[in-house]
Structures are given as structure tokens and as C-alpha cells.
Write an enzyme that holds these catalytic residues in place. Structure first.
Site, PDB file in Angstrom:
ATOM      1  N   ILE A   8       0.656  13.872   8.436  1.00 36.95           N
ATOM      2  CA  ILE A   8       0.808  15.072   9.268  1.00 36.95           C
ATOM      3  C   ILE A   8       2.278  15.232   9.625  1.00 36.95           C
ATOM      4  O   ILE A   8       2.869  14.309  10.183  1.00 36.95           O
ATOM      5  CB  ILE A   8      -0.020  14.957  10.569  1.00 36.95           C
ATOM      6  CG1 ILE A   8      -1.469  14.586  10.278  1.00 36.95           C
ATOM      7  CG2 ILE A   8       0.070  16.245  11.375  1.00 36.95           C
ATOM      8  CD1 ILE A   8      -2.274  14.245  11.527  1.00 36.95           C
ATOM      9  N   GLY A  58     -12.099  -1.799   5.124  1.00 32.19           N
ATOM     10  CA  GLY A  58     -10.647  -1.793   4.978  1.00 32.19           C
ATOM     11  C   GLY A  58      -9.944  -0.867   5.944  1.00 32.19           C
ATOM     12  O   GLY A  58      -8.744  -0.634   5.843  1.00 32.19           O
ATOM     13  N   VAL A 106       4.547   8.185  12.317  1.00 33.85           N
ATOM     14  CA  VAL A 106       3.554   8.725  13.258  1.00 33.85           C
ATOM     15  C   VAL A 106       2.564   9.619  12.518  1.00 33.85           C
ATOM     16  O   VAL A 106       2.959  10.558  11.828  1.00 33.85           O
ATOM     17  CB  VAL A 106       4.230   9.541  14.377  1.00 33.85           C
ATOM     18  CG1 VAL A 106       3.176  10.053  15.365  1.00 33.85           C
ATOM     19  CG2 VAL A 106       5.278   8.718  15.102  1.00 33.85           C
ATOM     20  N   LYS A 155       3.521   4.721  18.331  1.00 35.60           N
ATOM     21  CA  LYS A 155       3.639   6.115  17.903  1.00 35.60           C
ATOM     22  C   LYS A 155       3.883   7.034  19.095  1.00 35.60           C
ATOM     23  O   LYS A 155       4.688   7.962  19.035  1.00 35.60           O
ATOM     24  CB  LYS A 155       2.367   6.521  17.158  1.00 35.60           C
ATOM     25  CG  LYS A 155       2.153   5.720  15.868  1.00 35.60           C
ATOM     26  CD  LYS A 155       0.718   5.890  15.359  1.00 35.60           C
ATOM     27  CE  LYS A 155       0.467   5.087  14.097  1.00 35.60           C
ATOM     28  NZ  LYS A 155      -0.975   5.048  13.762  1.00 35.60           N
ATOM     29  N   THR A 171       0.823  -1.208   0.000  1.00 33.24           N
ATOM     30  CA  THR A 171       0.000   0.000   0.000  1.00 33.24           C
ATOM     31  C   THR A 171       0.859   1.261   0.000  1.00 33.24           C
ATOM     32  O   THR A 171       0.741   2.119  -0.877  1.00 33.24           O
ATOM     33  CB  THR A 171      -0.909   0.005   1.241  1.00 33.24           C
ATOM     34  OG1 THR A 171      -1.666  -1.202   1.237  1.00 33.24           O
ATOM     35  CG2 THR A 171      -1.854   1.195   1.220  1.00 33.24           C
ATOM     36  N   VAL A 172       1.749   1.389   0.997  1.00 33.98           N
ATOM     37  CA  VAL A 172       2.530   2.617   1.115  1.00 33.98           C
ATOM     38  C   VAL A 172       3.624   2.665   0.036  1.00 33.98           C
ATOM     39  O   VAL A 172       3.902   3.731  -0.524  1.00 33.98           O
ATOM     40  CB  VAL A 172       3.133   2.752   2.533  1.00 33.98           C
ATOM     41  CG1 VAL A 172       3.954   4.030   2.634  1.00 33.98           C
ATOM     42  CG2 VAL A 172       2.022   2.763   3.574  1.00 33.98           C
ATOM     43  N   GLY A 205      -3.218   5.459   5.158  1.00 35.91           N
ATOM     44  CA  GLY A 205      -3.590   5.470   3.744  1.00 35.91           C
ATOM     45  C   GLY A 205      -2.362   5.582   2.875  1.00 35.91           C
ATOM     46  O   GLY A 205      -1.321   6.108   3.284  1.00 35.91           O
ATOM     47  N   ARG A 222       8.258  -9.040  -2.777  1.00 42.50           N
ATOM     48  CA  ARG A 222       7.869 -10.418  -3.060  1.00 42.50           C
ATOM     49  C   ARG A 222       6.650 -10.458  -3.963  1.00 42.50           C
ATOM     50  O   ARG A 222       6.598 -11.135  -4.967  1.00 42.50           O
ATOM     51  CB  ARG A 222       7.512 -11.143  -1.741  1.00 42.50           C
ATOM     52  CG  ARG A 222       8.689 -11.407  -0.840  1.00 42.50           C
ATOM     53  CD  ARG A 222       9.260 -12.817  -1.078  1.00 42.50           C
ATOM     54  NE  ARG A 222      10.461 -12.980  -0.277  1.00 42.50           N
ATOM     55  CZ  ARG A 222      10.451 -13.218   1.031  1.00 42.50           C
ATOM     56  NH1 ARG A 222       9.314 -13.340   1.680  1.00 42.50           N
ATOM     57  NH2 ARG A 222      11.573 -13.336   1.694  1.00 42.50           N
TER      58      ARG A 222
END
Lengths: 438, 438
Positions: B137, B188, B133, B206, B13-14, B303, B45
Site C-alpha cells: 500500500i 506461514g 509500512v 510502523k 522472501t522480499v 508477502g 548468505r
């Protein structure tokens, strides 16, 4: 490492606060910066020694600002005099002498920043100006560095605490503008001459800076549209609230298809937005980036210690750059100086917003239809309409309308035609409206 | 200047988001950074090529992460695999090879950060972890640089979006925890195994990082107090609302006279606070500094693109430090490594908070007096009390109390005595409460 030697121009509110913070937190700041920060020299015409903690730690206090910027011992000059002149001459002279500069002077940067940054570049020094926008909130660092990955779409900020205090009080207590302004002056939130705050000039200085940082354009204060809050009436604050909105004095910088909008004006925003709930003298800036989405930065926008917090943060940053390669620093306006864009700043007639309208009309059949048809002919569609019963003894009703987005130029034409109607009394009150979404 | 060559570990995702942002905003990022950023090598992978924009711009995609950290061409390694191992081994190996590292891995930094930063220092490289964290932001930059002038007093943050989504839905719609959790999993927002989110472990990772940055102490995840939200019942959300409070899952780091508090737990906060109005999956961190006062930072905490925003901001920062003096960079934990403090992290029994209490008691004379006298004997004063009529068929009333601040140890003793009363049924529900002022 040896402590860094800084010179301080001005020992007023922010200057005194800066001495106080550097004194109170000296050890902690040195633990972060890796070296101490000594105020070797300060210059001030007048100051109140009893209000400043740590005055005795200043190496030398004189009254000749121009002597300070020539002082060979000083590596960094902190300019906290304010105003255009002699601040501009002092800063330029310090730069010519190879000194880095930290300033809280929004007017100076907004109006003379392009010249100052070019001089800084030519002499390989840094000019820090975090304290120039939104006091202690690190919004310049956020825009310039924290959001560097983003294509910035828009910024909307409450960037004048005085104005926000007045509008907050008008809403909370139903009080009139002039009454609250007088109180703000008593409380020290507003100056004896409040023009810069209530007419939006201070906010426009800050917005000019934010707009350049966001969009990579040169500073263009003269292109910023400015409308203050002195014309806001309590009844509009009340009507807006009934419709689910709050009136805030916003600085808005936005990228549209045609160019860049730079505008300061009262704005209706939905009451559920965080920005709508920023009250009193607090500031907040909402930034929309394409990757990060909306982010918001909130805090005290003025005051001795909050502004000093930003001044000292800049100092620590400059201390760190003392040993860096000048070509590899964070650029003053976020983008590399030879990469600034010539995207035009739009005239207000080219800007599209939604509107809140209020007008007085005769309570007769057909009047509303005439108004609606004029709006329709200009392509303006109405989102909501409310009729307010006439006050006792009045023959006119208040019509309050919310419209969809339309070019300001078209709205002006429509309003001119509506105001020319015999059945409409006086001029139409018009406040712009933004959803702050998307 | 030549583009910088980076290597990317992970295309999930990231990782995919990072490729997308570097592709979409390549020109704008280069205009800021002064040079381009090329992903010369990626290792993954498994990945879904159709979800990633700009995959074709990656020089080489392999599946051997350990080969990537040996690649002599790579100057900066971006670690987006997550988890403790092999992320730790990969990051340490990259550092040994003289490569800078950017990571979004909160677990890795919270648990192995001290080791990783020491290695980075020994090898003269930087480890960026802004994305670890609060997603996009720029809170790490704000704490480490923007607020460098301040003695930080406390931090309170909504730093887990899943938990905030669940609590927001429970309040808005009166739904039960388990029902909302199931929906969050469908949407999700929550993992198939939601333990890390709902039991507070993710937030504790965090908070550990934020606490070190604020107070200049080594990372001490194992000393962080952790309580999740799985025990929160809808009726307590409702009762809290009736009293003017909202329940948020907060990470709180606070400096007290005796040491440092690091705690993650559900918390009642006054509904008028901005933090109380941060809803859904959004994150926000409130920081109280002695000079700046309260400042708040709000945005998407997770996200693909928001997290990528932080990863790329770190990349730009690292690109700028490539030519800097390693001894003059921003220290990893905000304070110079030899200036970290050994201030103890307090056990929870040494922490003082106010409390919301709910208990079921027989509706008999004298019961309330017994409870009040037990609280009084422990020095606990009651700020508000509400009695809720028993539901049909129940013989017990609900007593809801708000107390003033008291040491947790004392509260535990009082609760043990109250729960031992015959007239009290079951255990006492206890949720900590903070005003977030002062």
C-alpha cells in the site's frame, strides 16, 4: 527560499477552497514544501468573498483570465474554471508562456489531455491533475508512482459521488431513482442539470484518465463505453440484494487478451466486497496489480476542501520540480511519452462480463425451457435463477437470472431472441455483474 | 539512458520477490522510469534459487554484504536483510559511500531512522522506506505527498496482518486465540516466534513511522504505547459483536490539545466502518486530514510480491531523483528536517478514549449501583450496559459496559477501586474503543 508565486483561475467552489486551504495550512505546507506558496494573482468573473478564507492574502484579483496567463510574475497557473473552453485556450497559453499548470478539470484532461501534455513537454513544464479524479484521494499519485512496479490488470472505481449517493439511498430506503435525484439536487449533491453525473459522462472522463495511467495508452474518451444509472429500478436493487449483491455505478478499465476495456455502467458486485460498502457521496477506486494484488483507495470524491487538498498536493509537487531536470520527472500519463502503447480500446460487444437479467414472462409450462435453450445456444450458462410471483392483477412472473461470463455481443443476440418470444413481455432488464476477484 | 545499477542485500522472501518483480515487469517499469534497472550485485548468505525468477539476470551474487556497500558500480543499495544489526551498519556505510538506499526494514527505520536520515542528508542521498509500512500500500507516499495540503488530525491503521488474521478468525468462527495462532503459524502467516506480531511491536514500528510523517516529529519508537492481542478472549469478541462493534488491533496516532498520541492496542470500532470490514491478513490505514476528510488505503500488508511492489516503487522514485537538486526532494519525514516539531508524545494516562469493560460480579442487589457510583465519581459516564446470565454452576454474572471518553488515568483509578470490591471477582477486562469519526 522565496515563496513561489501562483496564479488562480476561478474563485468558485474549488477555487475558494484552494485559497482557504493555502491560508489555513500555510505554515504546515511550507514546512513540507520547503518554501511558501503565494497566490499573487487571481482572476474570476464572479465570486462570493464572504465564503473564502484568506482572500486578503491574494496579491491581486482581476477578472481577465487571459491577462493572468500572461502575467510574468506567475510561475504556476491553477485552472479551476472547468469546462472545455476557454479552459483549454488558457491552459495552452500558460504552457506556451513557460508556466506550470495545476488543474481539477477532468473534462479538459480527458478530451484535450494528449494535446496539453504534448505542449507541456515541448515547453518543459508540468501539468498536475490529481484533483481531476476522485477529489482528494491521491489515486493518480498511487497509480503513477506508488504502483509503478506493477503490471496493472484492472481498475474498478466508484468515481461519481452523486450517482453513488442515489444508488445508496435507493438501496437503504427503497426509494425511487427520481425521488432520490430530486433530494440530491436539494442537498447540492447534484447539479440543476444532472446529466453529466447520472448519465456517466463525468465518470467516463475520470475513467479515461485512470485507464491511460494504468495501461500507458493515449487518452481516448471517445472510445469509452458509457451507461448511466437513470434506468435503474428499485426492484432490481432489491432483487440484487436478495441474491447477495449491490448495484454500484462503476468505472472499469481492464486489460484483456484482445485489448483494453474502458466502460462505465451500473454493476452488480458481491455485497461483502469493500467497494460494495462505499456509500453516500464517497468515492473509492480498487486497483489490481500483478505484484501488489488488490489495493483500494477511499475518500471524498468532490467538495471544496477535498478537491483543494488534491490541488495543493499537486502545487507542492510542482514546486519541488521547479529545479528538476525536465526529462526526469514523473511522466504525465505514468509512462514515458514515447512509450505509450497503441493497444486498442475494445468495443463493448467484445467485452466479457457476467449478467443479471430480469424479464416478465407468462407463467406457463415451457417458457423457462425456451429461454434457457436460447441462452444455451449462445453459450451462456446460468448461475442462479429466481422466479418472483406475479403482483396482484398481473399475469406475468418476474424471472431473475444471474449468468456466467459471456461476450456482450453474444448476450445481445440472445436477448433479441428472448424479447421476440410471444411469452415474454417487454424488454429484458440487463445489468452487468463483476466479482472483482482475480 | 544507461540502466541504473542497484545492489541487493538479502535474497529471502522480499529479496526474491524484488528480483522476480524487476524481472517480470522489466519492460513496463522501464517504460515508466525512462531507464532500466539492473541488479548488478546481490549479497546473501543463504537463498533458495528455485524460488526466484530472474536470478540469472543478477550481475554477481556474493555473500559479503559489506563488500556490496563498497562496490563503486552500485548507485542504489536495497536493504532487505531486516533486523537492527548489521542492517544499520550496512545502510550507514552505503550512505557514507554516497549511495541511495531503499529498505523494507521497519524496525531499523523506527529505531534508527533519525540517525539514518541525518546521515543521508549530510551525504545528499535519499533513503526510501515505502515497503516498511503496510507492504504494497503506498501509504507513505500518500501521507508525505498526496496529503501534503492537510493538517493531519489522526491516523488509525490495521498494520499487522498476522494480528488481523487472528482476530478475524476468532470473530468469524468463534475460535480461541491460541488455536488460531497455531493455525496462522502452520499457514506461514505467523513466525515461529510470534511475539513481534501478536504483542504489537511490529505494529508499533510502523505506527512510529506513520506518526512522524503525519505530525512532523522525530521518530520516537520508545514513546509508543504497545498492547498486543494475546489477552483477547473469544467471549469479548462475541459481546462486542452483540453491541455492534468489532475488535481490531489498531495503531493510532492522534494529535490532541496536549500533544501526540502514539498507541497500539486492541480497539472496539463500529461494525459499519470500512476498517471494521478489513479481514484476514489485509492491512488498511485510515487517515483524517482537515481538508480532505477521511481517506482510506487498503491492500496486502506483507508477502513477497506486495512488499516488492513497494520496494520497486521506491527504486523508481530514487532513479528519478538521481538528477534532482538534493535540497528540493521530498523530505524523509514529510517535513523539512529543520522544521520538525518538538510536540511531546503523551503518556498513555494522558490519552482519552472510550472503553469496553467486562467484569464478573455477584448477582446481588446494590452491586451495580456501587460500580456505577465509582465510575461516576471519576467522571466516567456509561453509554451502554448489558448483564450476561451466569454460566451453569457460576455464581457471578458478567457485566459488560461501554463508557464515554475519559482520560486513561482516571479509568485506571476507577478500575482499581472496582477491582477492590468484595462483590467483584478477578480483574476487569478493559478494551479501548474508538468511533473513528470526527
Amino acid at each position: 527560499m522565496e515563496p513561489v508565486k501562483v496564479g488562480l483561475l476561478g474563485l468558485g467552489t474549488v477555487g475558494g477552497g484552494t485559497v482557504s486551504v493555502l491560508t489555513a495550512n500555510a505554515a504546515e505546507i511550507a514546512r513540507r514544501a520547503g518554501r511558501g506558496i503565494d497566490i499573487a494573482h487571481a482572476a474570476a468573473r464572479e465570486y462570493r468573498p464572504e465564503t473564502i478564507r484568506g482572500l486578503d492574502r491574494i496579491g491581486r484579483i482581476g477578472d481577465d483570465a487571459f491577462a493572468l496567463v500572461e502575467d510574468p510574475e506567475i510561475q504556476i497557473v491553477i485552472e479551476l474554471i472547468g469546462g472545455y473552453s476557454p479552459a483549454r485556450e488558457l491552459v495552452l497559453r500558460a504552457i506556451e508562456n513557460g508556466k506550470h499548470v495545476v488543474t481539477a478539470n477532468k473534462a479538459l484532461i480527458a478530451k484535450h489531455g494528449n494535446e496539453i501534455f504534448a505542449a507541456a513537454r515541448a515547453h518543459g513544464v508540468v501539468v498536475g491533475f490529481e484533483a481531476a479524479v476522485a477529489g482528494g484521494i491521491p489515486i493518480i499519485k498511487a497509480l503513477r508512482e506508488g504502483l509503478a512496479a506493477n503490471h496493472i490488470e484492472w481498475i474498478a472505481g466508484i468515481i461519481n459521488g452523486t450517482g453513488n449517493f442515489i444508488l445508496s439511498e435507493m438501496r437503504d430506503k427503497g426509494r425511487d431513482f427520481s425521488e432520490v435525484l430530486a433530494e440530491a439536487q436539494t442537498l447540492g449533491y447534484a447539479e440543476a442539470d444532472p446529466t453529466f453525473d447520472i448519465e456517466g459522462i463525468d465518470a467516463a472522463h475520470k475513467l479515461t484518465i485512470l485507464g491511460s495511467l494504468a495501461f500507458g495508452i493515449p487518452l481516448q474518451f471517445e472510445r469509452c463505453f458509457i451507461e448511466g444509472i437513470s434506468g435503474i429500478e428499485t426492484q432490481d436493487v432489491v432483487y440484487a440484494a436478495e441474491l447477495g449483491y449491490r448495484i454500484k455505478h462503476l468505472g472499469i478499465a481492464r486489460r484483456s487478451d484482445c485489448g483494453i476495456e474502458l466502460r462505465v455502467h451500473p454493476t452488480l458486485i458481491p455485497e461483502r466486497r469493500l467497494l460494495a460498502n462505499v456509500n453516500g457521496v464517497m468515492n473509492a477506486v480498487l486497483v489490481k496489480g500483478d505484484a501488489v494484488g488488490p489495493t483500494l483507495y477511499y475518500g471524498a470524491g468532490a467538495g471544496a476542501l477535498p478537491t483543494a487538498s488534491a490541488v495543493v498536493a499537486d502545487l507542492v509537487d510542482v514546486v519541488r520540480t521547479l529545479t528538476t531536470d525536465p526529462n526526469n520527472r514523473v511522466p504525465h500519463l505514468a509512462f514515458q511519452p514515447d512509450e505509450l502503447a497503441d493497444t486498442p480500446v475494445l468495443g463493448m460487444e467484445e467485452v466479457e462480463t457476467a449478467y443479471y437479467l430480469r424479464l416478465s414472462a407468462l407463467d406457463q409450462p415451457g417458457v423457462m425451457a425456451r429461454i434457457a435453450s436460447i441462452l444455451g445456444e449462445q453459450g451462456i450458462s446460468i448461475e442462479a435463477i429466481k422466479q418472483k410471483e406475479p403482483a396482484e392483477g398481473e399475469t406475468h412472473v418476474h424471472l431473475v437470472m444471474l449468468t456466467h461470463r459471456v461476450l456482450e455481443g453474444r448476450m445481445q443476440e440472445a436477448l433479441a431472441r428472448i424479447e421476440a418470444l410471444d411469452s415474454v413481455q417487454g424488454s429484458v432488464v440487463r445489468i452487468r455483474m463483476e466479482t472483482l476477484s482475480g
